[in-house]
Design a protein around this motif. Structure first.
Motif, mmCIF file in Angstrom:
data_model
loop_
_atom_site.group_PDB
_atom_site.id
_atom_site.type_symbol
_atom_site.label_atom_id
_atom_site.label_comp_id
_atom_site.label_asym_id
_atom_site.label_seq_id
_atom_site.Cartn_x
_atom_site.Cartn_y
_atom_site.Cartn_z
ATOM 1 N N MET A 141 -5.554 3.117 -17.190
ATOM 2 C CA MET A 141 -4.341 3.199 -17.999
ATOM 3 C C MET A 141 -4.654 2.756 -19.415
ATOM 4 S SD MET A 141 -2.361 4.562 -15.936
ATOM 5 C CE MET A 141 -1.006 4.645 -17.092
ATOM 6 N N GLY A 142 -5.194 3.664 -20.190
ATOM 7 C CA GLY A 142 -5.528 3.380 -21.570
ATOM 8 C C GLY A 142 -5.831 4.672 -22.287
ATOM 9 N N CYS A 143 -5.947 4.599 -23.607
ATOM 10 C CA CYS A 143 -6.307 5.777 -24.385
ATOM 11 C C CYS A 143 -7.070 5.345 -25.630
ATOM 12 C CB CYS A 143 -5.065 6.576 -24.776
ATOM 13 S SG CYS A 143 -5.485 8.215 -25.474
ATOM 14 N N CYS A 201 2.265 14.641 -7.098
ATOM 15 C CA CYS A 201 1.845 13.328 -6.593
ATOM 16 C C CYS A 201 1.039 12.622 -7.684
ATOM 17 C CB CYS A 201 0.999 13.510 -5.330
ATOM 18 S SG CYS A 201 0.366 11.973 -4.632
ATOM 19 N N TYR A 202 1.598 11.555 -8.239
ATOM 20 C CA TYR A 202 0.937 10.828 -9.323
ATOM 21 C C TYR A 202 0.287 9.564 -8.780
ATOM 22 C CZ TYR A 202 0.187 8.119 -13.565
ATOM 23 O OH TYR A 202 -0.385 7.354 -14.559
ATOM 24 N N VAL A 203 -0.968 9.343 -9.182
ATOM 25 C CA VAL A 203 -1.729 8.178 -8.737
ATOM 26 C C VAL A 203 -2.278 7.456 -9.958
ATOM 27 C CG1 VAL A 203 -3.701 7.353 -7.395
ATOM 28 C CG2 VAL A 203 -2.384 9.321 -6.585
ATOM 29 N N SER A 204 -2.110 6.138 -9.989
ATOM 30 C CA SER A 204 -2.630 5.313 -11.069
ATOM 31 C C SER A 204 -3.163 4.010 -10.474
ATOM 32 C CB SER A 204 -1.520 5.015 -12.077
ATOM 33 O OG SER A 204 -0.650 4.007 -11.585
ATOM 34 N N PRO A 205 -3.730 3.126 -11.294
ATOM 35 C CA PRO A 205 -4.225 1.848 -10.760
ATOM 36 C C PRO A 205 -3.156 0.995 -10.086
ATOM 37 C CG PRO A 205 -5.183 2.264 -12.920
ATOM 38 C CD PRO A 205 -4.146 3.329 -12.700
ATOM 39 N N SER A 206 -1.884 1.233 -10.418
ATOM 40 C CA SER A 206 -0.813 0.406 -9.843
ATOM 41 C C SER A 206 -0.101 1.065 -8.670
ATOM 42 C CB SER A 206 0.216 0.063 -10.926
ATOM 43 O OG SER A 206 0.812 1.241 -11.433
ATOM 44 N N THR A 207 -0.505 2.282 -8.281
ATOM 45 C CA THR A 207 0.236 3.018 -7.256
ATOM 46 C C THR A 207 0.345 2.250 -5.942
ATOM 47 O OG1 THR A 207 -0.347 5.170 -8.194
ATOM 48 C CG2 THR A 207 0.280 5.129 -5.871
ATOM 49 N N ALA A 208 -0.794 1.787 -5.420
ATOM 50 C CA ALA A 208 -0.753 1.080 -4.132
ATOM 51 C C ALA A 208 0.079 -0.190 -4.220
ATOM 52 C CB ALA A 208 -2.176 0.758 -3.673
ATOM 53 N N GLY A 209 0.065 -0.836 -5.378
ATOM 54 C CA GLY A 209 0.838 -2.056 -5.548
ATOM 55 C C GLY A 209 2.330 -1.849 -5.490
ATOM 56 N N TRP A 234 3.966 -0.341 -3.257
ATOM 57 C CA TRP A 234 4.460 -0.607 -1.902
ATOM 58 C C TRP A 234 3.790 -1.854 -1.306
ATOM 59 C CZ3 TRP A 234 1.569 4.130 -2.427
ATOM 60 C CH2 TRP A 234 0.284 4.107 -1.899
ATOM 61 N N GLY A 235 3.122 -2.612 -2.151
ATOM 62 C CA GLY A 235 2.578 -3.897 -1.723
ATOM 63 C C GLY A 235 1.399 -3.800 -0.790
ATOM 64 N N GLY A 236 0.635 -2.719 -0.859
ATOM 65 C CA GLY A 236 -0.506 -2.561 0.034
ATOM 66 C C GLY A 236 -1.753 -2.151 -0.712
ATOM 67 N N SER A 237 -2.640 -1.442 -0.017
ATOM 68 C CA SER A 237 -3.858 -0.937 -0.642
ATOM 69 C C SER A 237 -4.201 0.406 -0.009
ATOM 70 C CB SER A 237 -5.008 -1.926 -0.454
ATOM 71 O OG SER A 237 -5.525 -1.846 0.855
ATOM 72 N N TRP A 238 -5.161 1.105 -0.617
ATOM 73 C CA TRP A 238 -5.589 2.401 -0.092
ATOM 74 C C TRP A 238 -6.520 2.247 1.105
ATOM 75 C CZ3 TRP A 238 -3.046 6.512 -1.588
ATOM 76 C CH2 TRP A 238 -2.468 6.573 -2.852
ATOM 77 N N LYS A 239 -7.095 1.085 1.275
ATOM 78 C CA LYS A 239 -8.122 0.901 2.301
ATOM 79 C C LYS A 239 -7.575 1.183 3.703
ATOM 80 C CE LYS A 239 -11.749 -2.249 3.858
ATOM 81 N NZ LYS A 239 -12.387 -3.585 3.692
ATOM 82 N N GLY A 240 -8.165 2.168 4.349
ATOM 83 C CA GLY A 240 -7.783 2.502 5.726
ATOM 84 C C GLY A 240 -6.439 3.182 5.861
ATOM 85 N N LEU A 241 -5.786 3.503 4.746
ATOM 86 C CA LEU A 241 -4.439 4.074 4.787
ATOM 87 C C LEU A 241 -4.494 5.536 5.232
ATOM 88 C CD1 LEU A 241 -1.445 3.340 3.999
ATOM 89 C CD2 LEU A 241 -1.929 4.454 1.808
ATOM 90 N N SER A 242 -3.699 5.887 6.239
ATOM 91 C CA SER A 242 -3.615 7.289 6.679
ATOM 92 C C SER A 242 -2.598 8.021 5.817
ATOM 93 C CB SER A 242 -3.186 7.367 8.144
ATOM 94 O OG SER A 242 -1.833 6.942 8.284
ATOM 95 N N PHE A 243 -2.667 9.354 5.816
ATOM 96 C CA PHE A 243 -1.730 10.122 5.013
ATOM 97 C C PHE A 243 -0.300 9.955 5.531
ATOM 98 C CE2 PHE A 243 0.626 14.054 4.050
ATOM 99 C CZ PHE A 243 0.633 13.942 2.664
ATOM 100 N N GLY A 244 -0.138 9.916 6.852
ATOM 101 C CA GLY A 244 1.191 9.718 7.425
ATOM 102 C C GLY A 244 1.784 8.390 7.002
ATOM 103 N N ARG A 245 0.971 7.345 7.055
ATOM 104 C CA ARG A 245 1.441 6.026 6.638
ATOM 105 C C ARG A 245 1.783 6.019 5.158
ATOM 106 N NH1 ARG A 245 4.279 1.619 7.465
ATOM 107 N NH2 ARG A 245 3.402 -0.244 6.530
ATOM 108 N N TYR A 246 0.926 6.659 4.349
ATOM 109 C CA TYR A 246 1.188 6.758 2.914
ATOM 110 C C TYR A 246 2.528 7.447 2.653
ATOM 111 C CZ TYR A 246 1.279 9.170 -1.571
ATOM 112 O OH TYR A 246 1.686 9.681 -2.771
#
Length: 321
Positions: free
Chosen positions: A31-33, A268-276, A278-290
């Motif tokens: 998130m910078g330019c 579908c927008y993804v940034s460094p804060s996306t996982a935060g 919903w208070g979780g992380s991408w690690k091990g996350l399934s698409f259904g859970r996401y």
């Protein structure tokens, strides 16, 4: 071909549940330019301070595992400048690994190195999308603060040379030009200055308010000049075999669209804060859970039930001409 927005949304929900490809993913790995374009919020000192965060290589890898198998399109770069990330080329390689049909990079082109550009060409990047807000050096550097016109032109030259070197037609080149009353006249000379390049797509987008330091909107006279210019460019585009995209129907982005919810459903927008969020992380996350924790599935159901349209921003307002 399908007229009903509700039916389209039901199809998207089915693809979501079954894990089929249906997403258009935009990724900002950082998130910078490096620039402060006058029409962009990065020219706003307060907004710029708030734009922070960098995705780690591990986060990019886990996010890609979760989302890219469901993507029809991955665009690296959206609200920020992706080439500031030290490993942004990895996202292109990851998209290729997961067989995403179309992969693009959006950039101002200022700090791409020759080596990184060659890596992207060899990795199979489908499309390089370069932003510019002026055709001549004075206008270009006025609107794109901190930029170098010569650096921009050099990157276009590099791209042509690398495609020739590797005997490739890809990545195709797309130019995005944001039109305002003070760069509209400059645009008239576009093909005089850049006609030598193999441009696949030219997109013209009237400016919309984006919290930058420049606020002038086109008046009726500007709109008439803009429409006349687009008509002239249509002829040139046909002669060159080039695709022209332009917002002609709603230059002030005021109208509602019945397909706005459809666009939102696949976006579908993804940034460094996306996982935060919903208070979780991408690690091990399934698409259904996401889909559940991010609220995508719930929003889809709500859109299907309501059946109402909404507003689409600058992405959804351009027509192929």
């Amino acid at each position: 071909m399908i007229k009903s927005p509700r039916l389209k949304l039901m199809g998207i929900l089915g693809a979501n549940v079954l894990g089929l490809r249906h997403l258009s993913i935009r990724v900002d790995p950082v998130m910078g330019c490096n620039l402060a374009c006058r029409m962009c919020y990065f020219s706003n000192a307060e907004r710029r301070k708030a734009m922070k965060g960098v995705m780690t290589s591990a986060e990019m890898s886990e996010m890609s595992r979760c989302l890219f198998p469901r993507a029809l399109q991955v665009v690296v770069g959206c609200a920020a400048e992706p080439t500031l990330h030290p490993d942004y080329v990895a996202l292109i390689r990851l998209a290729k690994r997961y067989c995403v049909p179309h992969i693009s990079l959006v950039t101002n082109g200022q700090i791409i190195t020759y080596e990184h550009l060659e890596q992207m060409v060899q990795a199979g990047l489908d499309e390089l999308i370069v932003s510019m807000h002026g055709v001549t050096k004075p206008v270009y550097e006025y609107f794109m603060q901190k930029s170098s016109y010569e650096a921009f032109v050099q990157r276009l030259d590099w791209l042509e040379a690398l495609k020739t070197k590797h005997h490739l037609k890809q990545p195709s080149l797309r130019i995005n030009y944001t039109v305002n009353p003070d760069n509209l006249g400059d645009l008239e000379g576009f093909f005089d200055h850049f006609g030598k390049y193999d441009i696949h797509t030219l997109q013209l987008r009237p400016m919309f308010e984006n919290d930058g330091i420049y606020h002038r909107q086109m008046d009726a006279g500007d709109e008439e000049r803009y429409r006349a210019l687009v008509e002239r460019f249509k002829v040139i585009a046909r002669e060159r075999g080039m695709q022209l995209l332009a917002n002609m129907s709603d230059v002030h982005y005021e109208q509602q669209s019945k397909d706005a919810r459809v666009a939102e459903a696949v976006y579908c927008y993804v940034s460094p804060s996306t996982a935060g969020h919903w208070g979780g992380s991408w690690k091990g996350l399934s698409f259904g859970r996401y889909s559940n924790v991010s609220g995508r599935r719930k929003e889809l159901w709500g859109a299907i039930i309501s059946g109402r349209g909404g507003r689409v921003g600058n992405i959804g307002k351009s027509q192929i001409l």
